[in-house]
Design an enzyme around this catalytic site. Structure first.
Site, mmCIF file in Angstrom:
data_model
loop_
_atom_site.group_PDB
_atom_site.id
_atom_site.type_symbol
_atom_site.label_atom_id
_atom_site.label_comp_id
_atom_site.label_asym_id
_atom_site.label_seq_id
_atom_site.Cartn_x
_atom_site.Cartn_y
_atom_site.Cartn_z
ATOM 1 N N TYR A 43 0.820 -1.212 0.000
ATOM 2 C CA TYR A 43 0.000 0.000 0.000
ATOM 3 C C TYR A 43 0.852 1.260 0.000
ATOM 4 C CZ TYR A 43 -3.762 -3.160 1.604
ATOM 5 O OH TYR A 43 -4.674 -4.184 1.747
ATOM 6 N N HIS A 101 0.706 -11.795 1.976
ATOM 7 C CA HIS A 101 -0.344 -11.074 1.262
ATOM 8 C C HIS A 101 -1.050 -11.955 0.234
ATOM 9 C CE1 HIS A 101 -1.498 -6.712 0.016
ATOM 10 N NE2 HIS A 101 -2.549 -7.511 0.007
#
Length: 268
Positions: A43, A101
């Site tokens: 992010y 992730h």
């Protein structure tokens, strides 16, 4: 009672990439009562999330902070190195939850998860998590990990209710954490949810998040940036759905994904 039982609604920070806005939204959420903050290496906002936590009038030990190791950093040594970088950016000695992730790209179950075990043993991560794992990946991870598997973060919303993964989590004692819980705003046009919202004098997002609160073992992490939306989402705690409401929402499940691509685990 596990840590996430205390934080059934969290703040997601995907695409919250304006530095000052990101820090402000995290600070605002914490000061309104949120205690679960979710970010990821990918992010590119860990430093801003850390700044928001530091600026909030909330002790670090009361914040449940999660981040995720990016898919290009899942080799054993890269997990260790990138997590050290994440801790530095976040301004903390530990994260409460560290996720794989995706089980793609550089993911190697043995090498990746052994690094997670090291970090767990060192106290740099309090819990081990995975994200976007299918049952076969979960089976493999549970066989390899020495640390308990704490959570699987997956896309989940009324149109993708993840019944199999929720049942798997219940059977094996871990949490499901729902990203994109509002189906990236798709639920805002749903007539059933609109009807339920009118019944409860609530908004569609509040009804949708209240549905998550009514489920066992599920935590939702909606993204919100403005104080108005952060505060409104928190209002889900005031919405008490009845069995008729829950049955109507259950019927909305149609296996629709907002996040889908050829290399995704469920397409392999």
């Amino acid at each position: 009672m596990s840590a996430l039982d205390l934080h059934r609604l969290g703040l997601g920070t995907w695409q919250n990439d304006d530095p000052d806005q990101c820090a402000a939204s995290v600070r605002t959420a914490l000061e309104l009562g949120y205690r679960n903050i979710d970010t990821a290496q990918g992010y590119d906002n860990e430093e801003d999330v850390g700044r928001g936590i530091a600026e909030a009038d909330v002790p670090r030990e009361e914040v449940f902070l999660a981040t995720k190791v990016d898919t290009d950093s899942l080799a054993h040594d890269d997990v260790l190195d990138s997590t050290a970088e994440s801790l530095d950016k976040l301004g903390t000695d530990y994260v409460d939850l560290l996720y794989v992730h995706w089980p793609t790209n550089t993911y190697d179950a043995e090498g990746t998860l052994s690094a997670f075990d090291e970090l767990y043993d060192q106290g740099k991560i309090r819990h081990v998590g995975v994200s976007n794992f299918e049952p076969r990946h979960l089976d493999e991870a549970r066989e390899i990990l020495e640390a308990p598997l704490f959570a699987n973060q997956v896309e989940m919303h009324p149109y993708l209710q993840q019944t199999e993964l929720r049942e798997y989590a219940a059977d094996h004692g871990h949490h499901v954490v729902a990203y994109s819980p509002l189906a990236r705003t798709k639920v805002l046009d749903d007539p059933v949810l609109e009807d339920v919202a009118e019944k409860h004098d609530a908004t569609i997002p509040q009804v949708t998040l209240a549905w998550f609160l009514a489920l066992d073992n599920v935590t939702a992490i909606p993204k919100a940036t403005s104080e108005e939306h952060i505060r409104a989402n928190w209002g889900a705690y005031d919405v008490d759905l009845d069995e008729e409401d829950l049955d109507r929402i259950a019927e909305l499940d149609r296996g629709h994904r907002e996040v889908d691509f050829e290399g995704a685990p469920w397409n392999q």
